[in-house]
Design an enzyme around this catalytic site. Structure first.
Site, PDB file in Angstrom:
ATOM      1  N   ASP A  77       0.772  -1.186  -0.061  1.00 36.53           N
ATOM      2  CA  ASP A  77      -0.092  -0.117  -0.091  1.00 36.53           C
ATOM      3  C   ASP A  77       1.157   1.135  -0.101  1.00 36.53           C
ATOM      4  O   ASP A  77       2.171   1.323   0.123  1.00 36.53           O
ATOM      5  CB  ASP A  77      -0.914   0.041   1.324  1.00 36.53           C
ATOM      6  CG  ASP A  77      -0.138  -0.421   2.595  1.00 36.53           C
ATOM      7  OD1 ASP A  77       0.924   0.056   2.773  1.00 36.53           O
ATOM      8  OD2 ASP A  77      -0.727  -1.260   3.250  1.00 36.53           O
ATOM      9  N   ASP A  79       1.250   5.233   1.530  1.00 34.83           N
ATOM     10  CA  ASP A  79       0.998   6.150   2.565  1.00 34.83           C
ATOM     11  C   ASP A  79       1.309   7.630   2.364  1.00 34.83           C
ATOM     12  O   ASP A  79       2.235   7.723   1.666  1.00 34.83           O
ATOM     13  CB  ASP A  79       1.244   5.588   4.077  1.00 34.83           C
ATOM     14  CG  ASP A  79       0.756   4.375   4.463  1.00 34.83           C
ATOM     15  OD1 ASP A  79      -0.469   4.082   4.079  1.00 34.83           O
ATOM     16  OD2 ASP A  79       1.268   3.650   5.399  1.00 34.83           O
ATOM     17  N   ASP A 155      10.472   4.593  13.451  1.00 35.15           N
ATOM     18  CA  ASP A 155      11.221   3.347  14.142  1.00 35.15           C
ATOM     19  C   ASP A 155      12.574   3.112  13.628  1.00 35.15           C
ATOM     20  O   ASP A 155      13.541   3.171  14.412  1.00 35.15           O
ATOM     21  CB  ASP A 155      10.202   2.278  14.067  1.00 35.15           C
ATOM     22  CG  ASP A 155       9.798   1.737  12.745  1.00 35.15           C
ATOM     23  OD1 ASP A 155      10.131   2.511  11.795  1.00 35.15           O
ATOM     24  OD2 ASP A 155       8.752   1.165  12.783  1.00 35.15           O
TER      25      ASP A 155
END
Length: 529
Positions: A77, A79, A155
Site C-alpha cells: 500500500d 501512505d 522506528d
C-alpha cells in the site's frame, strides 16, 4: 533487473537495489532522472499528494512504500504524510473519513476498496522533555511537527524516507539510504530508548529483517533481546496483529527463527516455545518447514485466512494435552457398528485414491494452489487499515498479553487469545475445527456416518485441507491421503457447504440436530444478527 521491472512473484530479490550515489554529477541544465520512476507509483496516491499541495500543504509519499520501491518490491500500500491537520485533510477530500481516537488519521477511499492513509507530520513527544522518565512507553503520541521531526520519530531508518513526487527525489533525514545499501535494520536514535518507547518495534524489526533479507544492526539486536519481556505491556490486539503479519509476510520461517533467537517466542507463545524446546530440533525443523511451505503460497499471492494462519502456528501442540473431543489411543474398543462405518469410509477413500491416480493433474499434491475457500477474502485485505486496534496501552482496563506458560492444547491458547487479545470468536472456532480435522485428513481417525464427499462439503474443509497440505509438505508423509482429499474436494458446489459443526463445543459429545424447522430458524437467527 532494472528498478522498473518489479516482479510480484519474487518479492525478496534484492538484486534490484540501485540507489543513486552522491558522486553522480548532473549537468546544471539537465534535470536529474527521478529516483523512483512515476510509472511505479500508485496513481491514486499521487493524486492525493498533488491535491494536498494545490491546497497549500506539504505532502510526500512516506515509509514502507518508498523503502519497497527502492528495493524493487511492489508495495502492499501507499501512505502519505502531510503538514495538513486531519480536519484539513477531511475538508480537502470528500471521499475520506477520520479514524482513531489517540491520533487522528484520514483514510481516503477509492474504487475497489483501496485506501490511501494520510497522516499529519508528528514529533516524538519525548523529544520535548529534558529528563527522560523511567517508563518510556508511549501512551500519548499527538504532537504535531515538521517533516524532519516526523521522519526522526519513526522506528527504523529504512522507514523514515520521504518521496517528493514532483521533484522525483527521495528525502532522507535519517540515513535510510545508507542502511538500504548496507542491508541493515537500524533504529532511528538510541535503540534502547526506541524499544522501551514501543516494544512492538521488536516484532516489526524481525518482520522487516526477514522480509527484506536484511541483518539486524548490532546495538539494535542487543536492545531487542534486553527489552523483549516488555512486549506484553503493549495492547494485546496490536501484538496479535503483528504476529499475524509475520505469518503473512512471505518470510514466516525466517521470522520465527529470529523470534527464537531474540527470545520473543517464549514471551509471545509460551506453549509453542515450550513444546518445541522439549521436542527437540527435529520437531522444530518440521514446524519451520511448514512455515516454509506457507511462505511459498504467500509469495505467489495466495494469502491464507487468519484461521489457517493460527492453525498452522498452533499445529505442533498436542491435541490431547488439554480439553478436546479427540479420543486417546488407549480408549476402549468401539462398537461393531462404528467399526463397520469405518470400513465403509475406508473403502470409499480407496476408490477415490484409484480414481485420483487416473486423473491428469499436479504430480505433487503439495504444489497445488491452496483452495480458494482457505484464502483471505478481498473484503478483508484492508482490515488492518480500517483501524480498531489501539496502538499503545491506553489505561489500566487493558489486559496484558497473557497465554499459558506450559504446553496446552490449541483450543486453550485460542480461548486466551479471544479473552485477552480480542481475537474474534468465529476465527478462533474455525481454527479449532481446522485442527480437529487434521487426524481425519491424515487417516489417523475415522469419521462416523459420513462419506468423504459429505466431509468435503463442510464450510471449514478448504481451510483444513490447506493446513494439511502444509503439513504434508513439511513431513513428506501423507501425499496419497492429500491427493485423495483434493480429489474429493474438486468440483464441490461451495454453495452447499454444511456449517453444522462450527458451533460444536470444545469437549464432550455433540448433540444431534433435528431435521425440522429448529435448525432453519437457528440459521436465520444467526443471519439476522
Amino acid at each position: 533487473m532494472p528498478l522498473g521491472a518489479i516482479d510480484r512473484r519474487r518479492p525478496f530479490s534484492l538484486g534490484t537495489l540501485r540507489l543513486p550515489t552522491q558522486a553522480h554529477s548532473v549537468s546544471p541544465s539537465a534535470k536529474a532522472p527521478p529516483e523512483i520512476p512515476e510509472e511505479l507509483l500508485d496513481p491514486d496516491a499521487v493524486k492525493v499528494v498533488r491535491r494536498l499541495r494545490r491546497a497549500g500543504h506539504q505532502a510526500y509519499l512516506v515509509g514502507g512504500c518508498v523503502r519497497d520501491l527502492l528495493l524493487g518490491i511492489r508495495p502492499k500500500d501507499f501512505d502519505v504524510a502531510t503538514s495538513a491537520h486531519p480536519n484539513q485533510v477531511k475538508e480537502t477530500f470528500r471521499n475520506s473519513r477520520l479514524i482513531g481516537r489517540r491520533f487522528r488519521l484520514a483514510h481516503v477511499f477509492f474504487r475497489g476498496g483501496k485506501i490511501i492513509e494520510v497522516s499529519t507530520f508528528r514529533a516524538n513527544p519525548l523529544d520535548e522533555l529534558q529528563d527522560l522518565p523511567q517508563d518510556l512507553l508511549i501512551r500519548h503520541d499527538n504532537v504535531f511537527g515538521s517533516a524532519e521531526e516526523d521522519a526522526r520519530r519513526r522506528d527504523f531508518t529504512i522507514n523514515g524516507l520521504f518521496h517528493d513526487v514532483d521533484e522525483g527525489r527521495v528525502i532522507d533525514y535519517v540515513g535510510g539510504k545508507d542502511d538500504l545499501r548496507a542491508r541493515l535494520i537500524r533504529t532511528i536514535g538510541k535503540p534502547d530508548v526506541r524499544m522501551r518507547e514501543d516494544p512492538v518495534r521488536i516484532l516489526r524489526a524481525i518482520r522487516f529483517a526477514a522480509k527484506c533479507a536484511f541483518d539486524l544492526e548490532g546495538e539494535t539486536r542487543i536492545a531487542m533481546r534486553a527489552h523483549v519481556h516488555e512486549i506484553p505491556r503493549c495492547a494485546p490486539p496490536r501484538v496479535l496483529e503483528e504476529v499475524l503479519k509475520l505469518l503473512r509476510s512471505g518470510a514466516s520461517r525466517r521470522s520465527f527463527e529470529l523470534l527464537r533467537e531474540v527470545g520473543a517466542l517464549r514471551i509471545l507463545l509460551p506453549p509453542v516455545a515450550a513444546y518445541l524446546e522439549r521436542s527437540g530440533e527435529e520437531e522444530a525443523e518440521r514446524h519451520l518447514r511448514a512455515l516454509d511451505a506457507l511462505d511459498g503460497h504467500v509469495r505467489v499471492g495466495e494469502i491464507p485466512s487468519d484461521a489457517v494462519l493460527l492453525a498452522t502456528l498452533l499445529a505442533p501442540l498436542p491435541r490431547d494435552a488439554g480439553r478436546g473431543p479427540i479420543a486417546k489411543a488407549s480408549q476402549a474398543r468401539r462398537p461393531a457398528a462404528a467399526e463397520k462405518a469405518d470400513d465403509e469410509l475406508e473403502q470409499e477413500l480407496s476408490e477415490l485414491e484409484a480414481s485420483a491416480s487416473e486423473e491428469a493433474g499436479v504430480e505433487d499434491p503439495t504444489q497445488a494452489p491452496l483452495p480458494e475457500g482457505a484464502l483471505r477474502e478481498e473484503a478483508e485485505l484492508h482490515d488492518e487499515r480500517l483501524g480498531g486496534h489501539p496502538a499503545f496501552v491506553a489505561g489500566s482496563d487493558v489486559q496484558p498479553w497473557s497465554l499459558p506458560q506450559d504446553v496446552v492444547a490449541p483450543d486453550i491458547v485460542l480461548s486466551e487469545m479471544v479473552r485477552t487479545a480480542r481475537l474474534p470468536r468465529r476465527i478462533a472456532e474455525r481454527a479449532r475445527m481446522i485442527l480437529l480435522a487434521q487426524p481425519i485428513l491424515s487417516g489417523e481417525r475415522r469419521r462416523r456416518r459420513s462419506s468423504p464427499q459429505a466431509f468435503a462439503r463442510q464450510s471449514y474443509f478448504p481451510e483444513a485441507l490447506a493446513v494439511f497440505e502444509l503439513s504434508v509438505a513439511a513431513t513428506g508423509q501423507g501425499h496419497d491421503q492429500l491427493a485423495k482429499w483434493q480429489h474429493a474436494f474438486a468440483g464441490q458446489d461451495l454453495s452447499q457447504v454444511r456449517p453444522e459443526e462450527e458451533g460444536a463445543p470444545a469437549g464432550g459429545p455433540r448433540k444431534r440436530r433435528s431435521r425440522g424447522g429448529r435448525r432453519r430458524r437457528g440459521r436465520g437467527h444467526r443471519q439476522a444478527r
